[in-house]
Design an enzyme around this catalytic site. Structure first.
Site, PDB file in Angstrom:
ATOM      1  N   ASP A 289      75.275  29.434  38.950  1.00  0.00           N
ATOM      2  CA  ASP A 289      76.026  30.685  39.104  1.00  0.00           C
ATOM      3  C   ASP A 289      77.505  30.394  38.976  1.00  0.00           C
ATOM      4  O   ASP A 289      78.060  29.564  39.713  1.00  0.00           O
ATOM      5  CB  ASP A 289      75.750  31.312  40.471  1.00  0.00           C
ATOM      6  N   HIS A 329      78.997  39.804  40.743  1.00  0.00           N
ATOM      7  CA  HIS A 329      78.562  40.506  41.952  1.00  0.00           C
ATOM      8  C   HIS A 329      78.857  39.638  43.164  1.00  0.00           C
ATOM      9  O   HIS A 329      79.217  38.464  43.033  1.00  0.00           O
ATOM     10  CB  HIS A 329      77.060  40.812  41.873  1.00  0.00           C
ATOM     11  N   GLU A 422      71.349  41.635  38.605  1.00  0.00           N
ATOM     12  CA  GLU A 422      70.302  42.319  37.848  1.00  0.00           C
ATOM     13  C   GLU A 422      70.829  43.632  37.290  1.00  0.00           C
ATOM     14  O   GLU A 422      71.799  44.200  37.797  1.00  0.00           O
ATOM     15  CB  GLU A 422      69.089  42.581  38.749  1.00  0.00           C
ATOM     16  N   GLU A 616      61.398  34.425  36.578  1.00  0.00           N
ATOM     17  CA  GLU A 616      62.072  33.808  37.717  1.00  0.00           C
ATOM     18  C   GLU A 616      61.310  34.186  38.972  1.00  0.00           C
ATOM     19  O   GLU A 616      60.915  35.335  39.145  1.00  0.00           O
ATOM     20  CB  GLU A 616      63.523  34.277  37.813  1.00  0.00           C
ATOM     21  N   ASN A 617      61.085  33.223  39.853  1.00  0.00           N
ATOM     22  CA  ASN A 617      60.401  33.522  41.107  1.00  0.00           C
ATOM     23  C   ASN A 617      61.391  34.034  42.137  1.00  0.00           C
ATOM     24  O   ASN A 617      62.558  33.650  42.147  1.00  0.00           O
ATOM     25  CB  ASN A 617      59.702  32.266  41.647  1.00  0.00           C
TER      26      ASN A 617
END
Length: 677
Positions: A289, A329, A422, A616-617
């Site tokens: 990230d 975010h 997302e 992605e989990n």
């Protein structure tokens, strides 16, 4: 003022849109809108639809007149009985839908049947017939396709109910293989579903045409019985697991917090140990990230990349690929988070004077998870628009790490487009008290969004539509508790459809605005967009939780295909957040959830649009059964088009080197993804 001729409007009925060419279809009378037919019902509906003039003239029974339609009054007791029966009917229908949903989910997950998202039983029967080798036309005609279907002769046979000996089947299959039989059977359209009175075969395959000499076993009555059981000779061959050998790269996400709020690498030696452990597991790369709130945290256009440069150099030593997330975010907005990363401080300062740069709910509460999409083209951020701020950040990253792009070390860039990175509205904020399975709230009550909505309503000719719903409940409401989301609620009225179209279009427009600039900043680099898994309230007609998040995916509308068409324009790879561990049936029923149904719809909608998709989990722990479900989702067995995930991202709350993982056997999972097991 608009005058409605020969029409009486009462109560909350919606006015008729005077613009027939707009995206909403309106009638010139007050009959309720029928649902769009699906599957084979489309052809049937086309053949029986009454002519509009007949309807208007009252020539169709039950349409028009209206006199005598009201009874003489059955009293309060009769009304109560009718209401009770209505509720019982709703419960029965809900139970039936739940059973059907589980059946469809099983066929999709374990049988890989290509059922449409809104499948009915006709679609199921057609899929089963096609799986058995039959052809099914759009009007329901079912047959086994012949090379010359126009020339057929009648051939009598026996009832399908008659028992068959094993020797008959063996002899038939042997004869078919010996003769390399390629003909197929066609069922007469007049046949009963219980007993086949006659079967027709192609003239080119008839014994009299010279292809066969003598009484070939393939044309015998016993052999036709085998075909009646729909046992194609090729079914005896072992079926390939098409995707079992495919290599699905696995990326492991590095923990949040390895870069501090001043842009420095916190624990280089700990990171080195983590990378060494990941390398021993044979992962293909890592996901990092890159936080906007850290890199540009203190002053506009002052970027601090030093910590990330040190981190990337460590990763380079281990020869691991990198996927970088442009994280626009905040992180850790709930009380349980041990790391907090906010939006840039200078953005928060702007927000103190102009709080409408943040998403706002109906009660005026602001969400600080990400910037409001309605300021994408408003110069409110020290003279820059929202999309200019995003573009400057992406362009600075591309320039700073040009050498890593040239080396091919950076494999992909994921663009954060909303809450949690997302593509969704921040409609489920835990800091506002939201808990699962609440439907959330619409986030459009800031002045920029309201101005945009009012402008759109005026363009339709209905100024009073220029406001958000007032009966959509609270964050933790259930659909049936609200006037907007309940069965036949306002969500499906003219106003409701207008509002939901506008609300979802704001999401799509934001994605277009940012992705167009991302393609400029990261030429020839894979772009990834993360799609959420909002599976609660999925069994309701409104799909309320998806609606508040910006996905107009009610039961009579496909909300994902339109979004994926937009993503297709920018050659985006979709990353889908796979649902978490299996819940108990009671938990699913209470939440009206259908994670399997949602997953099937999203994944197949992306594949139908020609998009690559990764997985992605969630940060929840899986048992062995849940682990296998993830593998089945990523690499479907026997998929007719050999589709599979293009990559999978594994994430967990703590470093891998600490020994605790969200999967029971991570090494086993990775080997499955790599096709080694």
């Amino acid at each position: 003022m608009h005058t409605l001729n020969n029409t009486t409007t009462t109560g909350s009925q919606d006015p008729i849109d005077p613009n027939p060419n707009e995206q909403f279809t309106h009638r010139t009378h007050n009959h309720p809108q029928s649902r769009r037919p699906r599957g084979f019902a489309v052809a049937a509906a086309a053949s029986i639809t009454p002519i509009e003039s007949d309807v208007n003239n009252g020539n169709i029974a039950g349409i028009g007149g209206g006199e005598g339609s009201s009874g003489g009054g059955g009293g309060g007791k009769g009304k109560r009985e009718r209401e009770k029966e209505k509720e019982r009917t709703k419960l029965r229908e809900r139970h039936r839908r739940a059973i059907t949903s589980r059946m469809l989910a099983g066929l999709r997950q374990y049988g890989n049947f290509p059922l449409p998202a809104r499948a009915d039983m006709n679609d199921v029967i057609a899929a089963l017939a096609r799986e058995a080798g039959w052809s099914v036309d759009a009007d329901g005609t079912t047959y086994r396709q012949s090379h010359q279907p126009n020339h057929v002769v009648q051939f009598p046979t026996r009832s399908i109910e008659s028992p068959l000996s094993s020797s008959t089947l063996k002899n038939c299959a042997k004869a078919a293989l010996d003769c390399q039989q390629h003909s197929v059977l066609r069922i007469d359209e007049n046949l009963s579903p219980v007993s086949l009175d006659s079967v027709v075969i192609a003239e080119s395959d008839h014994p009299g045409n010279g292809r066969y000499t003598g009484a070939s076993p393939i044309t015998s009555v016993g052999c036709l019985e085998a075909n009646q059981l729909i046992q194609d000779v090729h079914s005896t061959e072992p079926r390939n697991d098409f995707t079992e050998s495919f290599y699905v790269p696995v990326y492991a996400m590095l923990p949040v917090g390895i870069i501090d709020n001043f842009g420095q690498l916190v624990d280089p030696e700990g990171v080195r140990q983590e990378l060494s452990y990941m390398k021993s597991l044979n992962v293909d790369g890592v996901v990092i990230d890159c936080w906007w709130g850290i890199v540009e945290g203190w002053n506009p256009q002052k970027y601090v990349w030093s910590g990330y440069r040190e981190l990337f150099n460590l990763i380079r030593d281990f020869k691991l690929k990198i996927q970088v997330v442009m994280a626009f975010h905040e992180y850790g907005g709930n009380a349980s988070a041990n790391v907090m990363i906010s939006l840039p401080q200078w953005v928060l300062e702007v927000g103190k004077d102009n709080p409408d740069i943040f998403f706002t709910d109906r009660e005026g509460r602001r969400s600080f998870e990400c910037l409001n999409w309605s300021i994408d083209k408003e110069r409110v951020l020290h003279g820059r628009t929202g999309i200019e701020v995003y573009f400057d950040f992406m362009r600075s990253f591309r320039s700073e790490f040009d050498d890593l792009f040239v080396e091919g070390l950076i494999a992909a860039i994921e663009i954060g487009l909303g809450a949690s990175g997302e593509l969704k509205y921040p409609s489920f904020p835990e800091r506002m008290g939201w808990i699962y399975p609440g439907i959330g709230e619409f986030q459009c009550y800031d002045k920029y969004s309201q101005s945009n909505l009012l402008k759109e309503a005026k363009s339709r000719g209905f100024t009073f539509w220029g406001k958000g719903p007032e009966n959509a409940g609270q964050y933790n409401s259930q659909p049936h508790e609200t006037g907007f989301f309940q069965e036949r609620g306002e969500y499906d009225s003219y106003y409701g459809r207008f509002f939901l179209n506008w609300y979802s279009q704001l999401l799509i427009s934001h994605a277009e605005n940012v992705l167009s600039l991302a393609n400029l900043a990261f030429e020839e680099t894979k772009i990834i967009v993360k799609i959420p898994a909002i599976y609660w309230s999925y069994k309701t007609a409104s799909h309320a939780a998806e609606l508040t998040a910006g996905y107009y995916n009610s039961s009579n509308r496909d909300g994902y295909s339109l979004i994926f068409e937009t993503l297709k324009k920018y050659s985006v790879t979709v990353k889908f957040v796979c649902p978490g561990p299996q819940m108990s049936p009671n938990e699913h029923e209470e939440a009206l959830a259908d994670p399997e149904g949602l997953s099937w719809q999203v994944i197949n909608a992306a594949w139908d649009k020609g998009l690559l998709i990764g997985g992605e989990n969630p940060i929840t722990c899986f048992d062995r059964e849940g682990c296998m479900r993830l593998i089945e989702m990523a690499k479907p067995r026997n998929h007719p088009d050999s589709y599979h995930f293009s990559f999978f991202t594994y994430r967990q709350p703590s470093p891998l080197v600490q020994g605790s993982t969200c999967l029971p056997d991570l090494d086993y999972f990775i080997k499955h993804m790599h096709g080694e097991i």
